[in-house]
Design an enzyme around this catalytic site. Sequence first.
Site, PDB file in Angstrom:
ATOM      1  N   GLN A  25     -16.958 -40.792 -19.581  1.00  0.00           N
ATOM      2  CA  GLN A  25     -16.185 -39.830 -18.787  1.00  0.00           C
ATOM      3  C   GLN A  25     -17.057 -38.711 -18.226  1.00  0.00           C
ATOM      4  OE1 GLN A  25     -13.272 -40.353 -17.787  1.00  0.00           O
ATOM      5  NE2 GLN A  25     -12.577 -41.946 -19.175  1.00  0.00           N
TER       6      GLN A  25
ATOM      7  N   CYS B 298      -6.058 -46.007 -24.592  1.00  0.00           N
ATOM      8  CA  CYS B 298      -7.063 -46.531 -25.534  1.00  0.00           C
ATOM      9  C   CYS B 298      -7.487 -45.489 -26.560  1.00  0.00           C
ATOM     10  CB  CYS B 298      -8.293 -47.078 -24.816  1.00  0.00           C
ATOM     11  SG  CYS B 298      -7.925 -48.449 -23.741  1.00  0.00           S
TER      12      CYS B 298
ATOM     13  N   LYS C   1     -16.745 -46.204 -13.357  1.00  0.00           N
ATOM     14  CA  LYS C   1     -16.096 -44.886 -13.327  1.00  0.00           C
ATOM     15  C   LYS C   1     -16.866 -43.924 -12.420  1.00  0.00           C
ATOM     16  CE  LYS C   1     -14.343 -45.187 -18.068  1.00  0.00           C
ATOM     17  NZ  LYS C   1     -12.995 -45.713 -17.951  1.00  0.00           N
TER      18      LYS C   1
ATOM     19  N   ASP D 157     -21.045 -41.137 -26.052  1.00  0.00           N
ATOM     20  CA  ASP D 157     -20.233 -41.933 -25.132  1.00  0.00           C
ATOM     21  C   ASP D 157     -20.041 -41.078 -23.880  1.00  0.00           C
ATOM     22  OD1 ASP D 157     -18.223 -43.037 -23.636  1.00  0.00           O
ATOM     23  OD2 ASP D 157     -16.830 -43.329 -25.299  1.00  0.00           O
TER      24      ASP D 157
ATOM     25  N   HIS E 119     -12.341 -42.841 -27.842  1.00  0.00           N
ATOM     26  CA  HIS E 119     -11.763 -44.024 -27.195  1.00  0.00           C
ATOM     27  C   HIS E 119     -11.959 -45.194 -28.167  1.00  0.00           C
ATOM     28  CE1 HIS E 119     -11.676 -47.355 -24.272  1.00  0.00           C
ATOM     29  NE2 HIS E 119     -11.149 -46.524 -23.397  1.00  0.00           N
TER      30      HIS E 119
END
Lengths: 148, 417
Positions: B211, B373, B234, B208, B131
Amino acid sequence: MYWRNKEQITQVMMHSEEEIYQEHVLDHSDDPYHRGRCIDATHAHEDDNPLCGDVVRVELRIQDQRVAEAWFDGEGCCISLASASMLMEELEGKTVQDVRNFGAEQMLSLFRAKLTPNRQKCCLLSWKVVQSALYSPTNDATGNGETG
Amino acid sequence: MPAVDAITPIDPHAWRTDFPILETRIRGTCPLIYLDNAATAQRPRQVIQAMVSAYEEHYANVHRGVHWLSDQSTDLYENSREKVRSFINAVHCHEVIFTAGTTAAINLVARSWGDSQVKAGDEILLTMMEHHSNLVPWQQLAERTGCTIRFIPVRDNGTLALDNIDELVTERTKIVAITAISNVLGTINPLQEIISKAHAVEAKVLVDAAQSAPHEVLDVQQLQADFVAFSGHKMMGPSGIGVLYGRETILERMPPFMGGGSMIRRVRLDGFESGDLPAKFEAGTPPIVPAIGLASAIEYLSRIGIAAIREHESLLTQRTHQLLQEVDGVRILGPGPAQTAGIVSFVLDRIHAHDVAQICDRHGVAIRAGHHCAMPLHKALGVNASNRASFYFYNTLDEVDRLAAALKDAKKIMRRA
């Protein structure tokens, strides 16, 4: 655009929703007018909308202060391709001054189908590129073309 | 966490009643089918109420007052930190830094750790599926320091090409920053393998987890990552809150990133001493109520069980792959359902992603259109834009069917059927 109340938003959106993919819009996007290169272009400009990845290049042949030919190429959604096609058709024969005076509102009316604000950007991409192209003579555009 | 054999299948309809927004009727008539969870999830009444109560009953600034209300607020804020610690199984509470989100967390590491540890000639290793928020901060670090960024390529099937990993992870590598799950392809990356390669050359690893945190078990001790970043919004928390987990020994040696109140021990006219962890990295009034909201979201998540969520999303993803493959002209980006989380991106032949999303919207189906993104990834895949359906535990198989029906309608309207 400012919406007074929820009912109004609902009405406007339903109205515009139903009309976006009208026959004339699909016809233009499936079989666009003057999509390709303009041989002997005197003016050209390219821009994109990085948000959606749409790219439009416009090439114009301007002769005696009039748009003799207008061509576009690029990648984009149905709205941006159809609006570019409609605009190329509209421009040919117009004086440079008329094209300069051809505003965003006129572009949206030319498109006819009502668009929500975020899709208006798609419709106005080629129009913005045309406005810049008027001020962007190509390198080999010497002699008979518009130079301003 | 329940054992794998103890997973009770999720009944999404039962959980949906907690989500007022899922009752929405689009344009007054059409039920909302929310398939944009990778962008942001919806939140249940319990989380919203936890934040309302915090404002109505317990709100004051934290770590400042000696008054009763400030103590209340401070307790709730610090209890939230403990909830996060437990959720990710960190050793210490002070390894949990509250930030504004994943992006802010990654920028913190790139600025503080990066500026102090990285120099010209060093290398940063990313993947081509990152991303922008796990790419641009490193590009900015490269601009400041002259270090080089290298990339683990992505195969055509949407998985990482690790064949040449030993040439990419070298003694020049200072940090490997990698997404746990691609926000476009849904690919679940083999973190363990990459982390052990990185640690073998003494490189740090940032994961990261934006998600993955809402959908997968996150155990930072088992993972052995040095930094993990994720967002509240999220995983049903509010926007404006995120977490940076950092290993204590690393965070302690890092200089503060932002200066201001809270992050100091003492300030003189000619200088300052930074405070201890975690305050050192929390300058200014922190996102107090968002942190409380995040803690409430974690509680809610724990009630459902991450393993059950994973299981349910897997059913949704399988059904999506199956139905989309039945639609002529659909190209699914990314590997098969066995290697992906609840994210399915796709393109329709000769129909632009925005037109697809617009027609899906008529059916009440909210999906993403664009590059999500991840412009370099789209370039590598050879597409300008794609559509993305992303799920959470409250989505139903029926909603997947509605998506497939909307896509067929899109083909009809655009005269591609």
